[in-house]
Design an enzyme around this catalytic site. Structure first.
Site, PDB file in Angstrom:
ATOM      1  N   CYS A 183       6.140  -0.146   7.251  1.00 47.07           N
ATOM      2  CA  CYS A 183       5.716   0.993   6.448  1.00 47.07           C
ATOM      3  C   CYS A 183       6.871   1.425   5.564  1.00 47.07           C
ATOM      4  CB  CYS A 183       5.303   2.141   7.372  1.00 47.07           C
ATOM      5  SG  CYS A 183       4.737   3.625   6.521  1.00 47.07           S
ATOM      6  N   LEU A 184       6.565   1.749   4.311  1.00 39.29           N
ATOM      7  CA  LEU A 184       7.602   2.210   3.403  1.00 39.29           C
ATOM      8  C   LEU A 184       8.225   3.517   3.884  1.00 39.29           C
ATOM      9  CD1 LEU A 184       5.902   1.398  -0.021  1.00 39.29           C
ATOM     10  CD2 LEU A 184       7.645   0.071   1.196  1.00 39.29           C
ATOM     11  N   HIS A 198      -4.149   1.111   7.731  1.00 35.52           N
ATOM     12  CA  HIS A 198      -2.816   1.703   7.746  1.00 35.52           C
ATOM     13  C   HIS A 198      -2.735   2.884   6.770  1.00 35.52           C
ATOM     14  CE1 HIS A 198       1.724   1.337   7.885  1.00 35.52           C
ATOM     15  NE2 HIS A 198       1.547   2.038   6.782  1.00 35.52           N
ATOM     16  N   GLU A 199      -3.182   2.678   5.541  1.00 26.51           N
ATOM     17  CA  GLU A 199      -3.074   3.727   4.525  1.00 26.51           C
ATOM     18  C   GLU A 199      -4.013   4.901   4.816  1.00 26.51           C
ATOM     19  OE1 GLU A 199      -0.520   3.666   2.733  1.00 26.51           O
ATOM     20  OE2 GLU A 199      -0.070   1.548   3.039  1.00 26.51           O
ATOM     21  N   GLY A 247       0.832  -1.192   0.000  1.00 29.88           N
ATOM     22  CA  GLY A 247       0.000   0.000   0.000  1.00 29.88           C
ATOM     23  C   GLY A 247       0.867   1.242   0.000  1.00 29.88           C
ATOM     24  N   HIS A 290      -2.591   7.398   7.163  1.00 29.45           N
ATOM     25  CA  HIS A 290      -1.674   8.364   6.540  1.00 29.45           C
ATOM     26  C   HIS A 290      -2.419   9.607   6.051  1.00 29.45           C
ATOM     27  CE1 HIS A 290       2.248   6.445   6.483  1.00 29.45           C
ATOM     28  NE2 HIS A 290       1.739   5.325   5.993  1.00 29.45           N
ATOM     29  N   GLN A 336       2.774   9.985   1.389  1.00 30.54           N
ATOM     30  CA  GLN A 336       4.068   9.299   1.430  1.00 30.54           C
ATOM     31  C   GLN A 336       4.950   9.679   0.245  1.00 30.54           C
ATOM     32  OE1 GLN A 336       2.150   5.267   2.311  1.00 30.54           O
ATOM     33  NE2 GLN A 336       4.168   5.109   3.279  1.00 30.54           N
TER      34      GLN A 336
END
Length: 157
Positions: free
Chosen positions: A88-89, A130-131, A46, A134, A51
């Site tokens: 997480c990226l 999670h996304e 994701g 953000h 991000q």
């Protein structure tokens, strides 16, 4: 399509609330394609627009069933609990234990601004929660139970 730089923890853009998308312009379409390419290149499941430095309510998710583009997503229902490792990226090389809903129902618009609802469990539910965090300036590190730990990635041959 182009790879975008993934913003990492400490970047102030990751703490800001995103604005809704009113129409899908050519720039938004390009952003979607770039986000998908960036997510796949980074081996993520994701990616949210902040991000990559864009404060728009847009996420892309692919938990193995093909990409889903969500514009202005919102969770309608959630239930159950799952606890597991999450990464997480934007927090490279780290993971932590997080409890999330095991089921979500989410409403969103696709790239044609058509309204959709989708339901999912397990990894999909975790990725959606999670996304969407953000988009409101939150990161999983705020929910970690215990300490973050290093993640070991297997080398590709």
């Amino acid at each position: 399509m182009a790879l975008r730089q993934i913003r990492t923890v400490g970047d102030p853009v990751l703490t800001k609330t995103c604005k809704e998308i009113r129409e899908v312009t050519p720039r938004i379409s390009e952003l979607v394609m770039d986000m998908l390419e960036t997510m796949y290149e980074a081996n993520g499941v994701g990616l949210a627009a902040p991000q990559v430095g864009i404060l728009k309510r847009l996420v892309v998710i692919d938990v193995g069933d093909g990409p889903i583009v969500m514009i202005n997503p919102r969770i309608l229902e959630s239930s159950g609990l799952q606890t597991g490792d999450e990464g997480c990226l934007s927090v490279p090389g780290k993971a932590g234990t997080v409890t999330r809903p095991n089921y979500v129902k989410v409403a969103f618009y696709d790239e044609e601004m058509e309204a959709y609802e989708i339901e999912g469990t397990e990894l999909f539910a975790r990725a959606v929660c999670h996304e969407l965090d953000h988009l409101d300036g939150h990161m999983y590190t705020e929910k970690v139970e215990g300490a973050l730990h290093d993640v070991q990635y297997e080398e590709e041959e």
